[in-house]
Design a protein around this motif. Sequence first.
Motif, mmCIF file in Angstrom:
data_model
loop_
_atom_site.group_PDB
_atom_site.id
_atom_site.type_symbol
_atom_site.label_atom_id
_atom_site.label_comp_id
_atom_site.label_asym_id
_atom_site.label_seq_id
_atom_site.Cartn_x
_atom_site.Cartn_y
_atom_site.Cartn_z
ATOM 1 N N GLU A 5 -11.049 0.250 7.541
ATOM 2 C CA GLU A 5 -11.342 1.629 7.122
ATOM 3 C C GLU A 5 -10.494 2.623 7.909
ATOM 4 O OE1 GLU A 5 -15.503 1.646 7.937
ATOM 5 O OE2 GLU A 5 -16.038 0.843 5.961
ATOM 6 N N ARG A 6 -10.303 2.332 9.184
ATOM 7 C CA ARG A 6 -9.483 3.214 10.023
ATOM 8 C C ARG A 6 -8.032 3.227 9.545
ATOM 9 N NH1 ARG A 6 -8.273 2.525 16.403
ATOM 10 N NH2 ARG A 6 -7.018 4.390 16.609
ATOM 11 N N PHE A 7 -7.499 2.041 9.186
ATOM 12 C CA PHE A 7 -6.126 1.990 8.673
ATOM 13 C C PHE A 7 -6.004 2.796 7.384
ATOM 14 C CE2 PHE A 7 -5.908 -2.288 10.911
ATOM 15 C CZ PHE A 7 -5.195 -1.783 11.979
ATOM 16 N N ALA A 8 -6.967 2.644 6.486
ATOM 17 C CA ALA A 8 -6.927 3.359 5.204
ATOM 18 C C ALA A 8 -6.987 4.870 5.431
ATOM 19 C CB ALA A 8 -8.071 2.895 4.313
ATOM 20 N N ALA A 9 -7.893 5.303 6.303
ATOM 21 C CA ALA A 9 -8.025 6.740 6.577
ATOM 22 C C ALA A 9 -6.758 7.292 7.240
ATOM 23 C CB ALA A 9 -9.238 6.989 7.467
ATOM 24 N N ASP A 10 -6.220 6.546 8.196
ATOM 25 C CA ASP A 10 -5.009 6.996 8.881
ATOM 26 C C ASP A 10 -3.804 7.016 7.942
ATOM 27 O OD1 ASP A 10 -6.552 7.296 11.113
ATOM 28 O OD2 ASP A 10 -5.648 5.640 12.237
ATOM 29 N N LEU A 11 -3.756 6.077 7.006
ATOM 30 C CA LEU A 11 -2.671 6.064 6.028
ATOM 31 C C LEU A 11 -2.741 7.309 5.147
ATOM 32 C CD1 LEU A 11 -0.226 4.671 4.780
ATOM 33 C CD2 LEU A 11 -1.790 3.334 3.362
ATOM 34 N N LYS A 12 -3.939 7.670 4.728
ATOM 35 C CA LYS A 12 -4.103 8.892 3.917
ATOM 36 C C LYS A 12 -3.641 10.123 4.700
ATOM 37 C CE LYS A 12 -7.933 7.274 1.086
ATOM 38 N NZ LYS A 12 -9.358 7.439 0.782
ATOM 39 N N GLU A 13 -4.023 10.174 5.978
ATOM 40 C CA GLU A 13 -3.611 11.308 6.820
ATOM 41 C C GLU A 13 -2.091 11.351 6.984
ATOM 42 O OE1 GLU A 13 -5.385 13.835 8.268
ATOM 43 O OE2 GLU A 13 -7.031 13.101 7.034
ATOM 44 N N ALA A 14 -1.484 10.195 7.179
ATOM 45 C CA ALA A 14 -0.027 10.136 7.355
ATOM 46 C C ALA A 14 0.684 10.564 6.077
ATOM 47 C CB ALA A 14 0.397 8.719 7.757
ATOM 48 N N ILE A 15 0.132 10.188 4.940
ATOM 49 C CA ILE A 15 0.731 10.592 3.666
ATOM 50 C C ILE A 15 0.643 12.104 3.503
ATOM 51 C CG2 ILE A 15 0.452 10.464 1.165
ATOM 52 C CD1 ILE A 15 -0.321 7.481 1.569
ATOM 53 N N LYS A 16 -0.509 12.656 3.842
ATOM 54 C CA LYS A 16 -0.670 14.111 3.757
ATOM 55 C C LYS A 16 0.288 14.834 4.694
ATOM 56 C CE LYS A 16 -5.525 14.105 2.424
ATOM 57 N NZ LYS A 16 -6.905 14.380 2.873
ATOM 58 N N ALA A 17 0.496 14.264 5.888
ATOM 59 C CA ALA A 17 1.370 14.875 6.887
ATOM 60 C C ALA A 17 2.842 14.549 6.646
ATOM 61 C CB ALA A 17 0.954 14.418 8.279
ATOM 62 N N ARG A 18 3.109 13.671 5.694
ATOM 63 C CA ARG A 18 4.472 13.226 5.372
ATOM 64 C C ARG A 18 5.182 12.622 6.586
ATOM 65 N NH1 ARG A 18 4.765 18.023 1.570
ATOM 66 N NH2 ARG A 18 4.586 17.023 -0.466
ATOM 67 N N ASP A 19 4.430 11.831 7.344
ATOM 68 C CA ASP A 19 4.958 11.144 8.520
ATOM 69 C C ASP A 19 5.468 9.776 8.062
ATOM 70 O OD1 ASP A 19 5.472 9.878 10.919
ATOM 71 O OD2 ASP A 19 3.552 10.420 11.836
ATOM 72 N N SER A 20 6.744 9.705 7.724
ATOM 73 C CA SER A 20 7.298 8.506 7.097
ATOM 74 C C SER A 20 7.226 7.269 7.997
ATOM 75 C CB SER A 20 8.736 8.745 6.646
ATOM 76 O OG SER A 20 9.550 9.068 7.742
ATOM 77 N N ARG A 21 7.473 7.424 9.291
ATOM 78 C CA ARG A 21 7.414 6.260 10.192
ATOM 79 C C ARG A 21 5.991 5.709 10.254
ATOM 80 N NH1 ARG A 21 10.188 6.499 15.834
ATOM 81 N NH2 ARG A 21 11.954 6.011 14.529
ATOM 82 N N ARG A 22 5.015 6.588 10.380
ATOM 83 C CA ARG A 22 3.619 6.149 10.445
ATOM 84 C C ARG A 22 3.188 5.518 9.116
ATOM 85 N NH1 ARG A 22 0.562 6.953 14.451
ATOM 86 N NH2 ARG A 22 -1.670 6.668 14.358
ATOM 87 N N ILE A 23 3.612 6.096 8.008
ATOM 88 C CA ILE A 23 3.281 5.546 6.687
ATOM 89 C C ILE A 23 3.817 4.129 6.561
ATOM 90 C CG2 ILE A 23 3.756 5.728 4.204
ATOM 91 C CD1 ILE A 23 3.814 8.805 4.605
ATOM 92 N N SER A 24 5.086 3.942 6.884
ATOM 93 C CA SER A 24 5.678 2.610 6.728
ATOM 94 C C SER A 24 5.032 1.599 7.674
ATOM 95 C CB SER A 24 7.190 2.658 6.932
ATOM 96 O OG SER A 24 7.503 2.974 8.263
ATOM 97 N N THR A 25 4.724 2.007 8.893
ATOM 98 C CA THR A 25 4.098 1.090 9.844
ATOM 99 C C THR A 25 2.696 0.701 9.392
ATOM 100 O OG1 THR A 25 5.383 2.070 11.645
ATOM 101 C CG2 THR A 25 3.466 0.755 12.263
ATOM 102 N N LEU A 26 1.915 1.672 8.935
ATOM 103 C CA LEU A 26 0.565 1.370 8.465
ATOM 104 C C LEU A 26 0.596 0.489 7.212
ATOM 105 C CD1 LEU A 26 -1.159 4.796 9.134
ATOM 106 C CD2 LEU A 26 -1.635 2.614 10.273
ATOM 107 N N ARG A 27 1.564 0.687 6.369
ATOM 108 C CA ARG A 27 1.695 -0.185 5.197
ATOM 109 C C ARG A 27 2.058 -1.606 5.612
ATOM 110 N NH1 ARG A 27 4.524 4.055 0.976
ATOM 111 N NH2 ARG A 27 2.563 4.985 0.290
#
Length: 152
Positions: A5-27
């Motif tokens: 759940e934490r990964f899913a929530a953090d991924l949503k936040e990273a997408i909203k913030a357009r943090d590409s490195r965090r998005i790719s790492t969480l994926r």
Amino acid sequence: MTMRERFAADLKEAIKARDSRRISTLRLITAAIKDRDIAARTEDNAEGVGDAGILAILAKMIRQREESARAYEEGGRLDLAEQERGEIAIIRDYLPRQMSEAEIDQAIAKAIEETGASSIRDMGKVMAMLKARHTGQMDFSRVGAAVKQAFR
């Protein structure tokens, strides 16, 4: 909140913030977890991996990235090494606090005492107990050497 759940929530936040490195790492993390879930299902474990398994996946991902970063640095590709180190920092955010050397030594001594280990032949018992209690809190590639040293 489970780790998933934490990964899913953090991924949503990273997408909203357009943090590409965090998005790719969480994926990458969620893909590794899904791969392990699929492997667990073939072994009659319908629930997939638990949080302890996820911590092991994260620790393995960190080791892989550290090796890659060293290889990139040796090859003169500092940009790629920096990218790997950025991923390591993101992954470490999800691991529990790492134990200090003194805490690791205490945990080893306690595990040796509780398992009744008396020689290097009992190293497997000690390592199993440490992994059960301290997954994600210590680097087991280094702990193995410390356990061997404790038997000398």
